[in-house]
Design a protein around this motif. Structure first.
Motif, PDB file in Angstrom:
ATOM      1  N   MET A   4       0.959  -1.128   0.014  1.00 34.67           N
ATOM      2  CA  MET A   4      -0.073  -0.045   0.056  1.00 34.67           C
ATOM      3  C   MET A   4       0.681   1.224  -0.057  1.00 34.67           C
ATOM      4  N   ASP A   5       2.078   1.138   0.693  1.00 38.54           N
ATOM      5  CA  ASP A   5       2.790   2.348   0.745  1.00 38.54           C
ATOM      6  C   ASP A   5       3.387   2.390  -0.468  1.00 38.54           C
ATOM      7  N   GLN A   6       3.874   1.633  -1.272  1.00 34.12           N
ATOM      8  CA  GLN A   6       4.434   1.830  -2.594  1.00 34.12           C
ATOM      9  C   GLN A   6       3.570   2.569  -3.614  1.00 34.12           C
ATOM     10  N   THR A   7       2.300   1.973  -3.460  1.00 36.46           N
ATOM     11  CA  THR A   7       1.326   2.670  -4.386  1.00 36.46           C
ATOM     12  C   THR A   7       1.030   4.119  -4.087  1.00 36.46           C
ATOM     13  N   HIS A   8       1.117   4.408  -2.651  1.00 36.12           N
ATOM     14  CA  HIS A   8       0.949   5.670  -2.229  1.00 36.12           C
ATOM     15  C   HIS A   8       1.910   6.684  -2.807  1.00 36.12           C
ATOM     16  N   VAL A  12       1.618  10.074  -4.927  1.00 33.35           N
ATOM     17  CA  VAL A  12       2.409  11.319  -4.501  1.00 33.35           C
ATOM     18  C   VAL A  12       3.239  11.884  -5.779  1.00 33.35           C
ATOM     19  N   ASP A  13       4.258  10.972  -6.238  1.00 29.16           N
ATOM     20  CA  ASP A  13       5.063  11.028  -7.213  1.00 29.16           C
ATOM     21  C   ASP A  13       4.427  11.740  -8.464  1.00 29.16           C
ATOM     22  N   LEU A  14       3.362  10.964  -8.960  1.00 29.89           N
ATOM     23  CA  LEU A  14       2.537  11.461 -10.191  1.00 29.89           C
ATOM     24  C   LEU A  14       1.856  13.069  -9.848  1.00 29.89           C
ATOM     25  N   LEU A  15       1.345  13.054  -8.840  1.00 34.21           N
ATOM     26  CA  LEU A  15       0.653  14.331  -8.304  1.00 34.21           C
ATOM     27  C   LEU A  15       1.671  15.353  -8.312  1.00 34.21           C
ATOM     28  N   VAL A  18       2.109  16.621 -11.965  1.00 33.44           N
ATOM     29  CA  VAL A  18       1.198  17.104 -12.317  1.00 33.44           C
ATOM     30  C   VAL A  18       1.538  18.751 -11.798  1.00 33.44           C
ATOM     31  N   GLN A  19       1.686  18.760 -10.807  1.00 36.72           N
ATOM     32  CA  GLN A  19       1.739  20.361 -10.143  1.00 36.72           C
ATOM     33  C   GLN A  19       2.880  20.858 -10.854  1.00 36.72           C
ATOM     34  N   THR A  20       3.915  20.279 -11.557  1.00 39.38           N
ATOM     35  CA  THR A  20       5.206  20.889 -11.894  1.00 39.38           C
ATOM     36  C   THR A  20       5.053  20.937 -13.482  1.00 39.38           C
ATOM     37  N   ALA A  21       4.012  20.453 -13.943  1.00 38.12           N
ATOM     38  CA  ALA A  21       4.092  20.188 -15.491  1.00 38.12           C
ATOM     39  C   ALA A  21       3.685  21.650 -16.168  1.00 38.12           C
ATOM     40  N   GLU A  22       4.282  21.728 -17.145  1.00 37.94           N
ATOM     41  CA  GLU A  22       4.060  22.800 -18.180  1.00 37.94           C
ATOM     42  C   GLU A  22       2.663  22.651 -18.813  1.00 37.94           C
ATOM     43  N   ASP A  23       2.062  23.842 -19.299  1.00 39.43           N
ATOM     44  CA  ASP A  23       0.605  23.510 -19.853  1.00 39.43           C
ATOM     45  C   ASP A  23       0.869  22.383 -20.957  1.00 39.43           C
ATOM     46  N   ARG A  29      -0.030  14.396 -18.251  1.00 35.53           N
ATOM     47  CA  ARG A  29       0.417  14.071 -16.814  1.00 35.53           C
ATOM     48  C   ARG A  29      -0.930  13.590 -15.995  1.00 35.53           C
ATOM     49  N   TRP A  30      -2.019  14.399 -16.116  1.00 29.78           N
ATOM     50  CA  TRP A  30      -3.098  14.200 -15.433  1.00 29.78           C
ATOM     51  C   TRP A  30      -3.695  12.962 -15.621  1.00 29.78           C
ATOM     52  N   GLN A  31      -3.607  12.549 -16.938  1.00 26.87           N
ATOM     53  CA  GLN A  31      -4.192  11.338 -17.255  1.00 26.87           C
ATOM     54  C   GLN A  31      -3.265   9.921 -16.906  1.00 26.87           C
ATOM     55  N   ALA A  32      -1.973  10.247 -16.792  1.00 25.37           N
ATOM     56  CA  ALA A  32      -1.201   9.300 -16.133  1.00 25.37           C
ATOM     57  C   ALA A  32      -1.621   9.396 -14.591  1.00 25.37           C
ATOM     58  N   LEU A  33      -2.254  10.240 -13.990  1.00 19.29           N
ATOM     59  CA  LEU A  33      -2.361  10.266 -12.518  1.00 19.29           C
ATOM     60  C   LEU A  33      -3.856   9.667 -12.162  1.00 19.29           C
ATOM     61  N   VAL A  34      -4.800   9.966 -13.374  1.00 18.28           N
ATOM     62  CA  VAL A  34      -6.169   9.240 -13.208  1.00 18.28           C
ATOM     63  C   VAL A  34      -6.075   7.794 -13.457  1.00 18.28           C
TER      64      VAL A  34
END
Length: 155
Positions: A4-8, A12-15, A18-23, A29-34
């Motif tokens: 579970m920790d690894q998935t979390h 967090v890494d994918l999020l 997303v937060q640092t992604a250029e437009d 990146r959002w699609q990868a997170l979804v």
């Protein structure tokens, strides 16, 4: 639970990506997170189903609602609306730690208490499975047995 920790950590890494992604990269990146979140929540939902959670437990319901919102953000992003994704990413940074420290921690304790092996689905202590489906988030007060609850008397 390391699994579970690894998935979390991956979430967090994918999020963070997303937060640092250029437009120009934001929607992909959002699609990868979804996609990751869909698999992440699906995995936890299977664990809950395997070990006695009711299909409508608040934990499973929260997964469904969050995933629906993430998919709505993806649809908006694919239409060129990036601000909702950025706002959702920010909101996830507030929501996720609380979810992990409450609902997921409760789930981890429950899985350990029944000896659940997430890799195989084997339950080594079936006698520890709840007699009634867990309808809450996984804490000790989260069974569907409400016989202990008393309604306040009318004044």
């Amino acid at each position: 639970m390391p699994f579970m920790d690894q998935t979390h950590i991956e979430f967090v890494d994918l999020l963070a990506e997303v937060q640092t992604a250029e437009d120009t990269e934001l929607v992909s990146r959002w699609q990868a997170l979804v996609e990751h979140t869909d698999a992440h929540f699906g995995q936890e939902d299977r664990w809950m189903a395997d070990t006695g959670f009711a299909p409508g437990s608040c934990h499973m319901t929260q997964h469904a609602v969050v995933l629906k919102v993430l998919r709505e953000g993806l649809a908006l992003g694919q239409q060129g609306q990036l601000a909702p994704i950025r706002q959702m990413a920010h909101e996830l940074t507030v929501w996720f730690p609380h979810h992990a420290q409450t609902m997921d921690a409760g789930l981890a304790l429950h899985l350990k208490s029944v000896g659940y092996d997430p890799a195989t689905g084997h339950i080594s202590e079936p006698e520890a499975l709840p007699a009634l489906a867990i309808s809450g988030c996984g804490g000790s007060c989260s069974t569907s047995d409400s016989s202990d609850a008393t309604a306040p008397e009318a004044a």
